[in-house]
Design an enzyme around this catalytic site. Structure first.
Site, PDB file in Angstrom:
ATOM      1  CB  SER A  56     -94.880  82.922 -32.213  1.00  0.00           C
ATOM      2  OG  SER A  56     -96.197  82.985 -32.697  1.00  0.00           O
ATOM      3  N   GLY A  57     -96.434  85.488 -30.641  1.00  0.00           N
ATOM      4  CA  GLY A  57     -97.703  85.845 -29.994  1.00  0.00           C
ATOM      5  C   GLY A  57     -98.824  84.916 -30.424  1.00  0.00           C
ATOM      6  CG  LEU A  58    -100.517  82.353 -34.363  1.00  0.00           C
ATOM      7  CD1 LEU A  58    -102.003  82.649 -34.266  1.00  0.00           C
ATOM      8  CD2 LEU A  58    -100.111  82.125 -35.807  1.00  0.00           C
ATOM      9  CG  ASP A  97    -101.838  86.704 -32.320  1.00  0.00           C
ATOM     10  OD1 ASP A  97    -101.449  87.379 -31.349  1.00  0.00           O
ATOM     11  OD2 ASP A  97    -101.256  86.687 -33.426  1.00  0.00           O
ATOM     12  CG  ASP A 139     -95.119  88.598 -31.777  1.00  0.00           C
ATOM     13  OD1 ASP A 139     -95.254  89.840 -31.876  1.00  0.00           O
ATOM     14  OD2 ASP A 139     -95.954  87.776 -32.226  1.00  0.00           O
ATOM     15  CG  ASP A 192     -98.873  91.109 -29.618  1.00  0.00           C
ATOM     16  OD1 ASP A 192     -98.501  90.338 -30.521  1.00  0.00           O
ATOM     17  OD2 ASP A 192     -99.445  90.706 -28.591  1.00  0.00           O
ATOM     18  CD  GLU A 224     -98.070  93.422 -34.546  1.00  0.00           C
ATOM     19  OE1 GLU A 224     -97.317  92.430 -34.443  1.00  0.00           O
ATOM     20  OE2 GLU A 224     -99.289  93.322 -34.766  1.00  0.00           O
ATOM     21  CE  LYS A 243    -101.574  90.895 -33.206  1.00  0.00           C
ATOM     22  NZ  LYS A 243    -100.177  90.691 -33.547  1.00  0.00           N
ATOM     23  CG  ASN A 273    -102.567  86.425 -36.670  1.00  0.00           C
ATOM     24  OD1 ASN A 273    -102.757  86.162 -37.856  1.00  0.00           O
ATOM     25  ND2 ASN A 273    -101.462  86.071 -36.039  1.00  0.00           N
ATOM     26  CB  SER A 274    -100.682  89.973 -39.800  1.00  0.00           C
ATOM     27  OG  SER A 274     -99.975  90.751 -38.885  1.00  0.00           O
ATOM     28  NE  ARG A 327     -95.724  91.978 -37.505  1.00  0.00           N
ATOM     29  CZ  ARG A 327     -96.253  90.868 -37.012  1.00  0.00           C
ATOM     30  NH1 ARG A 327     -95.585  90.155 -36.118  1.00  0.00           N
ATOM     31  NH2 ARG A 327     -97.442  90.467 -37.388  1.00  0.00           N
ATOM     32  CG  HIS A 354     -96.102  90.315 -41.588  1.00  0.00           C
ATOM     33  ND1 HIS A 354     -95.727  89.148 -42.222  1.00  0.00           N
ATOM     34  CD2 HIS A 354     -96.996  89.921 -40.638  1.00  0.00           C
ATOM     35  CE1 HIS A 354     -96.356  88.120 -41.692  1.00  0.00           C
ATOM     36  NE2 HIS A 354     -97.134  88.565 -40.735  1.00  0.00           N
TER      37      HIS A 354
HETATM   38  C1  SPV Z   1     -96.733  85.717 -34.615  1.00  0.00           C
HETATM   39  O1  SPV Z   1     -96.121  84.670 -34.802  1.00  0.00           O
HETATM   40  O2  SPV Z   1     -97.418  85.928 -33.625  1.00  0.00           O
HETATM   41  C2  SPV Z   1     -96.608  86.810 -35.586  1.00  0.00           C
HETATM   42  C3  SPV Z   1     -96.449  86.505 -36.992  1.00  0.00           C
HETATM   43  O3  SPV Z   1     -96.717  87.936 -35.193  1.00  0.00           O
HETATM   44  S1  SPV Z   1     -98.014  86.572 -37.738  1.00  0.00           S
HETATM   45  O4  SPV Z   1     -98.828  85.507 -37.203  1.00  0.00           O
HETATM   46  O5  SPV Z   1     -97.743  86.430 -39.149  1.00  0.00           O
HETATM   47  O6  SPV Z   1     -98.623  87.863 -37.467  1.00  0.00           O
HETATM   48 MG    MG Z   2     -97.623  88.103 -33.406  1.00  0.00          MG
END
Ligand code: SPV
Ligand code: MG
Length: 304
Positions: A42-44, A54, A81, A83, A110, A116, A118-119, A154, A185
């Site tokens: 996971s990027g986060l 992130d 992930d 990004d 994505e 990017k 974080n969503s 994504r 997502h």
């Molecule tokens: C991550 O885990 O880095 C994701 C999921 O991309 S989210 O945090 O929902 O974007």
């Molecule tokens: Mg991510």
């Protein structure tokens, strides 16, 4: 079976793939032990571990190193992930080649702009033009050398507030560009949005969801609805932050670690997760082999 084939298989199997987010080799190993089918690098989580947002603050090389270290620690496949692909289509070409060589089973990119965000953060969630992102998917699937290496597209249209029709239009483009799976997502508190997407986008391509905000849904519910994989994207990280915080506060408050001792992992558990036992066994084994070899030399008159 290769890890790439394993990831491909679990995404398309009739039962839903349960994928756990990881930020470190240690957390990935615990997810594997807990019986998850694959790891989400996971990027986060990886950014949080480094103490940065992130938001593409970590470079591609730093993200790759983290994912490669995770992949080396577990036998289950890792979906990284990536990004928005760390730049434009040329960055995606370079990225896929490097991630594949590093033993990662697949990448997820994505359709947002680089850099990017974080969503779940209010701010720039602007989408990339469909043409640019479709080019990234085509490039990713063409430059992989292992045909089983997985490319997940994504869709962030629902996150960006661009609506269901835009999400469906993009899904069709990315599927026809050769994506192996689509991640849809959503940041709604109910699964209604992803369910509507599932109903309106029938077909064989596996659909992946990340129920961070609609967390009452179960893996069994999602499987019954026809989703191919569920990613628990940040729970190992959030669990460890909560546990660490409690322990640290208690120690400073009590002036002793005595009261946390029964609640924290034992040192032997730490050694187990590190592979200490295995390492010591292998040392004994190699030393015995060396002794046997030296004894043979003595017998044959070639002693040292
Ligand atoms: C991550 O885990 O880095 C994701 C999921 O991309 S989210 O945090 O929902 O974007
Ligand atoms: Mg991510």
């Amino acid at each position: 079976m290769t890890k790439t084939a394993a990831l491909r298989n679990i995404l398309s199997a009739p039962s839903i793939a349960r994928i756990m987010g990881a930020h470190s080799p240690l957390s990935a190993r615990m997810a594997s032990e807990a019986d998850f089918d694959a790891i989400w690098a996971s990027g986060l989580e990886i950014s949080a571990l480094a103490g940065v947002p992130d938001a593409n603050i970590l470079s591609m090389s730093q993200s790759l190193q983290a994912a490669a270290d995770i992949a080396a620690a577990v036998d289950i496949p890792v979906l990284a992930d990536c990004d928005s692909g760390f730049g434009n289509v040329n960055n995606v070409v370079d990225m896929v080649q490097r991630y594949e060589r590093a033993g990662i089973a697949g990448v997820c990119i994505e359709d947002k702009q680089y850099p990017k965000l974080n969503s779940f953060v209010e701010g720039n969630q602007d989408l990339a033009p469909v043409r640019d992102f479709t080019a990234k998917i085509i490039a990713a699937t063409q430059v992989r050398t292992d045909p089983d290496f997985v490319v997940v597209a994504r869709i962030e249209a629902l996150i960006a507030g661009a609506g269901m029709d835009e999400a469906l239009r993009r899904a069709e483009a990315y599927a026809s560009a050769g994506a192996d799976a689509l991640l849809i997502h959503s940041k709604q508190s109910s699964p209604d949005q992803v369910c509507e997407f599932r109903q309106r986008f029938p077909g064989e391509i596996p659909l992946v969801v990340v129920p961070t905000t609609y967390h009452t849904v179960t893996a069994a519910d999602l499987e019954a609805l026809g989703f191919g994989a569920v990613i628990y994207a940040n729970h190992a990280l959030r669990g460890s932050i909560a546990a660490m915080q409690e322990v640290l506060e208690q120690i400073i408050q009590d002036g002793t670690s005595h009261h946390v001792e029964s609640r924290i992992a034992s040192l032997s558990r730490v050694f187990e997760l590190q592979g200490m036992g295995r390492m010591l066994e292998q040392q004994v084994q190699f030393e015995k082999l060396a002794e046997a070899r030296l004894a043979e030399l003595e017998l044959s008159g070639g002693g040292l």
